[in-house]
Scaffold this motif. Structure first.
Motif, short mmCIF file in Angstrom:
data_model
loop_
_atom_site.label_atom_id
_atom_site.label_comp_id
_atom_site.label_asym_id
_atom_site.label_seq_id
_atom_site.Cartn_x
_atom_site.Cartn_y
_atom_site.Cartn_z
N GLY A 118 -6.59 -4.73 -13.89
CA GLY A 118 -7.69 -5.66 -13.63
C GLY A 118 -8.93 -4.86 -13.31
O GLY A 118 -9.64 -5.13 -12.35
N ASP A 174 -7.45 -4.47 -18.60
CA ASP A 174 -8.01 -5.77 -18.22
C ASP A 174 -7.68 -6.79 -19.30
O ASP A 174 -7.46 -6.44 -20.46
N MET A 228 -1.71 -7.97 -17.02
CA MET A 228 -1.02 -7.13 -16.05
C MET A 228 0.45 -7.54 -15.85
O MET A 228 1.24 -6.76 -15.31
C1 LIG Z 1 -12.02 -9.95 -9.07
S1 LIG Z 1 -12.08 -9.07 -10.58
C2 LIG Z 1 -11.96 -7.38 -10.01
C3 LIG Z 1 -12.45 -6.38 -11.02
C4 LIG Z 1 -12.55 -4.95 -10.54
N1 LIG Z 1 -11.26 -4.43 -10.15
C5 LIG Z 1 -13.51 -4.85 -9.37
O1 LIG Z 1 -13.05 -4.79 -8.21
O2 LIG Z 1 -14.73 -4.84 -9.64
C6 LIG Z 1 -10.47 -9.39 -11.28
C7 LIG Z 1 -10.24 -8.72 -12.61
O3 LIG Z 1 -8.93 -9.02 -13.07
C8 LIG Z 1 -8.99 -9.30 -14.46
N2 LIG Z 1 -7.82 -10.12 -14.82
C9 LIG Z 1 -7.61 -11.44 -14.60
N3 LIG Z 1 -6.39 -11.81 -15.02
C10 LIG Z 1 -5.81 -10.69 -15.52
C11 LIG Z 1 -4.55 -10.42 -16.12
N4 LIG Z 1 -3.62 -11.37 -16.27
N5 LIG Z 1 -4.29 -9.17 -16.54
C12 LIG Z 1 -5.21 -8.18 -16.41
N6 LIG Z 1 -6.45 -8.37 -15.85
C13 LIG Z 1 -6.73 -9.61 -15.41
C14 LIG Z 1 -10.32 -9.98 -14.65
O4 LIG Z 1 -10.75 -9.92 -15.99
C15 LIG Z 1 -11.19 -9.17 -13.70
O5 LIG Z 1 -11.74 -8.04 -14.34
#
Ligand SMILES: C[S@@+](CC[C@H](N)C(=O)[O-])C[C@H]1O[C@@H](n2cnc3c(N)ncnc32)[C@H](O)[C@@H]1O
Length: 248
Positions: A48, A70, A95
């Motif tokens: 993510g 992501d 993920m």
């Molecule tokens: C709150 S953001 C945090 C992003 C980054 N880690 C930060 O702290 O700036 C959550 C992230 O999880 C990703 N995400 C959501 N569902 C996901 C999944 N099933 N698998 C992988 N990434 C996912 C979103 O696209 C987003 O980039």
């Protein structure tokens, strides 16, 4: 949520430095708690990763390869523009559906993202992908007090019933085959300035566009409600950053 609303959310989030609460300083603090050394070649998975703010800190302070994963390609495109390192490779996927070899990572990182598959479920799912004595570092929504107003309890029970105290999160870590190394709570600055402040600036610009459709205004309104909830109840909840070692 409609497809248009999701595209809209991605379009303004990808312009932000971070897509959730956090800071480079707190990423570095968590890296230091891992005890992993810059002199070791590590295999790191950043789940993510968004546009890669924490990926960049990891790349600057640890050695080896980083797989930044992501669900949304536009975030990964932005990450590739921002981080020009042969040691960072991006991977589009979910993920909870990883195709990596078992025991292939020394470090699994996830800031503000593991909630997408649930904390306990995520800990159990990710466990086999860590090498023996591998380290996991996750930030996760956490109650900061033992008692709180009913309104915020109701809000979080609807949004994310897995919210718990740090003590509860640590118990879950231990029950899932990890030993806590350390934990800390993210600063209010990491929410208000680094994430919500940046979002509010985006919204101010977007709302100047009077032709913006109602379907998208609803999205902005829901983020504004989220921000107002944080500002009202921030003494009761925050992000805990948990750093733990795989023990079996
Ligand atoms: C709150 S953001 C945090 C992003 C980054 N880690 C930060 O702290 O700036 C959550 C992230 O999880 C990703 N995400 C959501 N569902 C996901 C999944 N099933 N698998 C992988 N990434 C996912 C979103 O696209 C987003 O980039």
């Amino acid at each position: 949520m409609t497809e248009k609303q999701l595209d809209f959310i991605i379009s303004f989030h990808k312009k932000l430095y971070r897509q959730g609460p956090g800071s480079d300083e707190e990423t570095l603090k968590a890296i230091n708690f891992t005890g992993l050394s810059e002199s070791t070649e590590l295999s790191i998975l950043d789940l993510g990763c968004g546009t890669g703010s924490q990926t960049n800190v990891l790349a600057n302070h640890l050695n080896g390869t980083i797989t930044a994963l992501d669900l949304f390609q536009p975030f990964l495109d932005e990450l590739e523009d921002r981080i020009k390192s042969p040691n960072v490779r991006t991977f589009q996927g979910s993920m909870d559906d990883l195709n990596f070899e078992k025991e292939s990572f020394d470090l699994i990182w996830s800031e503000g993202a593991v909630y997408n598959m649930g904390f306990e479920n995520g800990l159990n799912y990710l466990h086999p992908f860590l090498k023996k004595n591998g380290v996991i570092a996750l930030s996760e929504i956490t109650w900061l007090t033992n008692e709180r107003p009913a309104d915020i309890e109701t809000y979080w029970n609807a949004e994310y019933p897995e919210i718990d105290s740090a003590q509860g999160k640590i118990k879950t870590l231990h029950e899932s085959g990890y030993q806590l190394i350390d934990h800390f709570i993210l600063s209010e600055e990491s929410w208000l300035s680094n994430y919500y402040g940046a979002l509010e600036m985006e919204f101010a610009v977007l709302m100047e566009d009077h032709s913006i459709e109602e379907e998208l205004k609803v999205v902005i309104q829901s983020y504004q409600n989220e921000i107002a909830t944080y500002k009202t109840f921030k003494e009761y909840f925050g992000y805990g950053f948990y750093i733990a070692k795989k023990v079996n």
